[in-house]
Motif scaffolding. Structure first.
Motif, mmCIF file in Angstrom:
data_model
loop_
_atom_site.group_PDB
_atom_site.id
_atom_site.type_symbol
_atom_site.label_atom_id
_atom_site.label_comp_id
_atom_site.label_asym_id
_atom_site.label_seq_id
_atom_site.Cartn_x
_atom_site.Cartn_y
_atom_site.Cartn_z
ATOM 1 N N CYS A 145 16.991 3.387 5.160
ATOM 2 C CA CYS A 145 15.754 4.021 5.202
ATOM 3 C C CYS A 145 15.422 5.223 4.563
ATOM 4 N N GLN A 146 14.444 5.864 4.569
ATOM 5 C CA GLN A 146 14.128 7.101 4.029
ATOM 6 C C GLN A 146 14.313 6.851 2.464
ATOM 7 N N SER A 147 13.095 6.608 1.689
ATOM 8 C CA SER A 147 13.090 6.225 0.176
ATOM 9 C C SER A 147 13.719 7.150 -0.528
ATOM 10 N N PHE A 148 13.900 8.514 -0.227
ATOM 11 C CA PHE A 148 14.507 9.406 -1.262
ATOM 12 C C PHE A 148 16.220 9.137 -1.194
ATOM 13 N N ALA A 149 16.504 8.978 0.138
ATOM 14 C CA ALA A 149 17.907 8.588 0.359
ATOM 15 C C ALA A 149 18.382 7.477 -0.215
ATOM 16 N N LEU A 209 0.965 -1.182 -0.104
ATOM 17 C CA LEU A 209 -0.275 0.094 -0.121
ATOM 18 C C LEU A 209 0.660 1.256 0.054
ATOM 19 N N SER A 210 1.962 1.036 0.039
ATOM 20 C CA SER A 210 3.011 2.094 0.513
ATOM 21 C C SER A 210 3.650 2.932 -0.854
ATOM 22 N N ALA A 211 3.489 4.009 -1.125
ATOM 23 C CA ALA A 211 3.915 4.901 -2.115
ATOM 24 C C ALA A 211 5.671 4.836 -2.058
ATOM 25 N N PRO A 212 5.984 5.143 -0.701
ATOM 26 C CA PRO A 212 7.527 4.896 -0.473
ATOM 27 C C PRO A 212 8.042 3.844 -0.769
ATOM 28 N N THR A 213 7.509 2.767 -0.564
ATOM 29 C CA THR A 213 8.009 1.300 -0.772
ATOM 30 C C THR A 213 8.164 1.155 -2.304
ATOM 31 N N TYR A 214 7.204 1.679 -2.982
ATOM 32 C CA TYR A 214 6.910 1.513 -4.504
ATOM 33 C C TYR A 214 8.104 2.265 -5.091
ATOM 34 N N ARG A 215 8.361 3.555 -4.497
ATOM 35 C CA ARG A 215 9.437 4.206 -5.098
ATOM 36 C C ARG A 215 10.767 3.481 -5.255
ATOM 37 N N VAL A 216 10.984 2.739 -4.286
ATOM 38 C CA VAL A 216 12.243 2.069 -4.281
ATOM 39 C C VAL A 216 12.150 0.733 -5.000
ATOM 40 N N GLU A 266 3.670 -4.349 12.620
ATOM 41 C CA GLU A 266 4.850 -5.059 12.718
ATOM 42 C C GLU A 266 6.176 -4.059 12.388
ATOM 43 N N HIS A 267 5.821 -2.881 11.991
ATOM 44 C CA HIS A 267 6.924 -1.721 11.711
ATOM 45 C C HIS A 267 7.397 -1.172 12.992
ATOM 46 N N LYS A 268 6.610 -1.636 14.117
ATOM 47 C CA LYS A 268 6.952 -1.098 15.360
ATOM 48 C C LYS A 268 7.606 -2.034 16.354
ATOM 49 N N THR A 269 7.829 -3.056 15.982
ATOM 50 C CA THR A 269 8.551 -4.088 16.708
ATOM 51 C C THR A 269 10.018 -3.771 16.994
ATOM 52 N N PHE A 292 13.058 4.934 12.570
ATOM 53 C CA PHE A 292 11.860 5.681 12.425
ATOM 54 C C PHE A 292 10.852 4.902 12.456
ATOM 55 N N GLY A 293 10.619 3.251 12.445
ATOM 56 C CA GLY A 293 9.575 2.361 12.535
ATOM 57 C C GLY A 293 8.722 2.762 11.360
ATOM 58 N N GLN A 294 9.409 2.891 10.000
ATOM 59 C CA GLN A 294 8.627 2.881 8.705
ATOM 60 C C GLN A 294 9.028 2.283 7.684
ATOM 61 N N VAL A 295 8.036 1.979 6.730
ATOM 62 C CA VAL A 295 8.800 1.320 5.695
ATOM 63 C C VAL A 295 8.751 2.468 4.611
ATOM 64 N N PRO A 296 9.903 2.377 3.589
ATOM 65 C CA PRO A 296 10.636 0.861 3.276
ATOM 66 C C PRO A 296 11.838 0.961 4.136
ATOM 67 N N VAL A 297 12.510 -0.109 4.143
ATOM 68 C CA VAL A 297 13.860 -0.435 4.499
ATOM 69 C C VAL A 297 14.441 -1.226 3.436
ATOM 70 N N ASP A 314 3.277 -5.974 7.707
ATOM 71 C CA ASP A 314 1.842 -5.769 7.861
ATOM 72 C C ASP A 314 1.800 -4.349 8.936
ATOM 73 N N LEU A 315 1.470 -3.284 8.154
ATOM 74 C CA LEU A 315 1.522 -2.051 9.113
ATOM 75 C C LEU A 315 0.099 -2.197 9.936
ATOM 76 N N SER A 316 -0.947 -3.012 9.464
ATOM 77 C CA SER A 316 -2.248 -2.939 10.538
ATOM 78 C C SER A 316 -1.898 -3.698 11.797
HETATM 79 N N1 LIG Z 1 9.799 9.711 4.616
HETATM 80 C C1 LIG Z 1 9.467 8.327 4.609
HETATM 81 C C2 LIG Z 1 8.033 8.246 4.755
HETATM 82 C C3 LIG Z 1 7.779 6.677 4.839
HETATM 83 C C4 LIG Z 1 6.443 6.435 5.346
HETATM 84 O O1 LIG Z 1 5.618 7.301 5.430
HETATM 85 N N2 LIG Z 1 5.971 5.249 5.207
HETATM 86 C C5 LIG Z 1 4.730 4.858 6.111
HETATM 87 C C6 LIG Z 1 4.067 4.013 4.790
HETATM 88 S S1 LIG Z 1 3.709 4.662 3.241
HETATM 89 C C7 LIG Z 1 4.853 4.299 7.215
HETATM 90 O O2 LIG Z 1 5.743 3.265 7.394
HETATM 91 N N3 LIG Z 1 3.942 4.576 8.188
HETATM 92 C C8 LIG Z 1 3.962 4.060 9.382
HETATM 93 C C9 LIG Z 1 4.546 5.228 10.426
HETATM 94 O O3 LIG Z 1 4.952 6.251 10.185
HETATM 95 O O4 LIG Z 1 4.204 4.778 11.656
HETATM 96 C C10 LIG Z 1 10.125 7.696 3.488
HETATM 97 O O5 LIG Z 1 10.108 8.374 2.249
HETATM 98 O O6 LIG Z 1 10.520 6.587 3.237
#
Ligand SMILES: N[C@@H](CCC(=O)N[C@@H](CS)C(=O)NCC(=O)O)C(=O)O
Length: 210
Positions: free
Chosen positions: A67-71, A12-19, A41-44, A53-58, A36-38
């Motif tokens: 981490c950080q899709s643009f980076a 579902l994640s645009a940043p994951t798609y970007r990578v 799993e990103h906060k374990t 930062f507890g976010q996808v993508p990695v 599974d963000l629902s």
């Molecule tokens: N700036 C980050 C944004 C990543 C982001 O917002 N990921 C979302 C999913 S699209 C996420 O993990 N959200 C859960 C959260 O922030 O707790 C990147 O570009 O990688």
């Protein structure tokens, strides 16, 4: 780029798609781990070891967890030499687009789509998000007038970054045809060898590299 890659993300994640798109356009196979963000799993503790930062993508590559899709796009451009700047000026122009996207385009488009798809906040909040997104689309449309790509005459990570941001825009009820230069560029990006749409590229399960 000899070492194998593992992408952790969500379909579902645009940043994951970007990578994922960058990897696909570079012709680089990657192992995929569905997060599974629902289920949180990103906060374990285990995932936070990968991304503080507890976010996808990695992206895990060559012993590094990134981490950080643009980076990550900048990293991949550097290690592959693909979609990369050819000059110092191009490097700066590309960064300007990526930083602008993170600052302006992604919040408007991403949050409008998120609210349309998963929640319905106050109408004033929706209007504010939509106004920001449309302002960003307007900037892109104006900049793409008479241009094939955002920086120079060939696609770079500036295009991949911004394209990834827009990929779910229809789910935010944005009509691509309202921004004709963006539409022409979108068609050009979709015709690149290796292009794969998001729900084909990112499964809802773990997948080993083909
Ligand atoms: N700036 C980050 C944004 C990543 C982001 O917002 N990921 C979302 C999913 S699209 C996420 O993990 N959200 C859960 C959260 O922030 O707790 C990147 O570009 O990688």
């Amino acid at each position: 780029m000899p070492a194998a890659c593992t992408l952790y993300g969500s379909f579902l994640s645009a940043p994951t798609y970007r990578v994922g798109l960058m990897l696909a356009l570079c012709g680089l196979p990657f192992d995929y781990r569905h997060v599974d963000l629902s289920k949180g799993e990103h906060k374990t503790a285990e995932f936070l070891e990968l991304n503080r930062f507890g976010q996808v993508p990695v992206l895990v590559h060559d012993g590094l967890n990134l981490c950080q899709s643009f980076a990550i796009l900048e990293y991949l451009a550097e290690v592959t030499g693909k979609f990369a700047p050819a000059t110092m000026e191009e490097r700066q122009r590309i960064r300007e687009w990526l930083f602008w996207d993170a600052d302006r385009l992604s919040p408007g488009i991403g949050r409008t789509r998120f609210f349309e798809r998963f929640a319905k906040p106050d109408a004033a909040v929706m209007d504010y998000m939509r106004m920001n997104a449309e302002a960003g689309l307007g900037v892109l449309n104006a900049q793409l007038e008479g241009k094939r790509f955002l920086v120079g005459e060939r696609p770079t990570i500036a295009d991949i970054g911004c394209f990834g941001t827009l990929i779910h825009m229809a789910e935010g009820r944005f009509e691509l045809a309202n921004w004709p230069n963006v539409k022409t560029w979108w068609d050009r990006m979709s015709a690149l060898p290796g292009f794969t749409p998001p729900y084909d590229l990112l499964p809802k399960f773990d997948r080993a590299a083909a």
